[in-house]
Design an enzyme around this catalytic site. Structure first.
Site, short mmCIF file in Angstrom:
data_model
loop_
_atom_site.label_atom_id
_atom_site.label_comp_id
_atom_site.label_asym_id
_atom_site.label_seq_id
_atom_site.Cartn_x
_atom_site.Cartn_y
_atom_site.Cartn_z
N SER A 27 0.79 -1.23 0.00
CA SER A 27 0.00 0.00 0.00
C SER A 27 0.83 1.29 0.00
O SER A 27 1.62 1.53 -0.90
CB SER A 27 -0.96 -0.05 1.20
OG SER A 27 -2.00 0.88 1.07
N ASP A 46 -9.75 -6.57 -3.83
CA ASP A 46 -9.10 -5.26 -3.68
C ASP A 46 -8.92 -4.58 -5.03
O ASP A 46 -8.05 -4.96 -5.80
CB ASP A 46 -7.75 -5.44 -2.99
CG ASP A 46 -6.97 -4.14 -2.86
OD1 ASP A 46 -7.60 -3.07 -2.88
OD2 ASP A 46 -5.74 -4.21 -2.70
N HIS A 97 -7.77 -5.49 0.76
CA HIS A 97 -6.54 -4.72 0.56
C HIS A 97 -5.38 -5.22 1.43
O HIS A 97 -4.32 -5.53 0.90
CB HIS A 97 -6.82 -3.24 0.81
CG HIS A 97 -5.68 -2.35 0.46
ND1 HIS A 97 -5.01 -2.42 -0.75
CD2 HIS A 97 -5.07 -1.36 1.17
CE1 HIS A 97 -4.03 -1.52 -0.77
NE2 HIS A 97 -4.05 -0.87 0.38
#
Length: 210
Positions: free
Chosen positions: A111, A162, A188
């Protein structure tokens, strides 16, 4: 169960204090190589400790180091070298690697941490042994020519629930030496949703780099 040595501390990087947690093989066992774990905006090095990833890596013979990125976790007082969502200089993560004396290493980058890991990955002088992106941001900010030059073995990981994982993959698949691990039913932070699948896939990938 193999003995594991755990520690924590801080390093100084460009005048900023960054917190880290570390796990390494115990009983004087030789280290295969180092693995640096980064994290997303809602997480920290504690995530990897609680999930058991640090322990699993050390048990398998790796030196596992997880840092708290600038402005987050226990590095909250540190100033980030770039605004969130913009690429940080590749030299920043290089300075972290030097301060921790990691040598040739694998970087795990979920991320938010894409803003740090991607510039480090594509730097001409990069010493990366392996790269494990987990739905990172900023993949659209690296051009095709830079992706094409990267020879680093890569394990692209994301959950099939995701959207960011799917969109980041469209860019990361330009890396010439990659494989993909898609976790069914995972979101995610797919490593939290499917920890056993995460650890198995990661350790299998690392074993092939030895």
């Amino acid at each position: 169960m193999a003995n594991v040595e755990l520690s924590e501390g801080t390093i100084q990087v460009r005048g900023q204090s960054l917190f880290f947690r570390e796990a390494r093989p115990g009983n004087g066992q030789a280290v295969r190589f180092s693995v640096l774990l980064l994290h997303g905006i809602r997480f920290s090095s504690e995530t990897w400790q609680n999930l058991g990833t640090l322990h699993r890596l050390a048990e398998a013979g790796y030196r596992a180091v997880a840092i708290d990125l600038p402005g987050l976790g226990r590095s909250k007082e540190a100033a980030a070298p770039a605004p969130i969502g913009e690429l940080a200089p590749g030299s920043f993560l290089a300075a972290v690697v030097d301060a921790l004396e990691l040598g040739s290493l694998v970087v795990i980058s979920p991320s938010l941490s894409g803003m740090y890991a991607l510039p480090f990955l594509v730097a001409p002088e990069s010493q990366l042994r392996g790269y494990v992106p987990v739905a990172p941001i900023c993949t659209d900010k690296i051009n095709a020519a830079d992706y094409a030059r990267v020879k680093t073995p890569t394990l692209i990981v994301y959950g099939d629930q995701d959207p960011m994982g799917s969109s980041s993959f469209q860019h990361l698949k330009q890396l010439p030496n990659h494989r993909v691990l898609v976790m069914e039913g995972a979101g995610h932070p797919c490593y939290l949703d499917k920890p056993d699948e995460w650890h198995t896939g990661l350790l299998d990938f690392l074993q092939e780099l030895a």
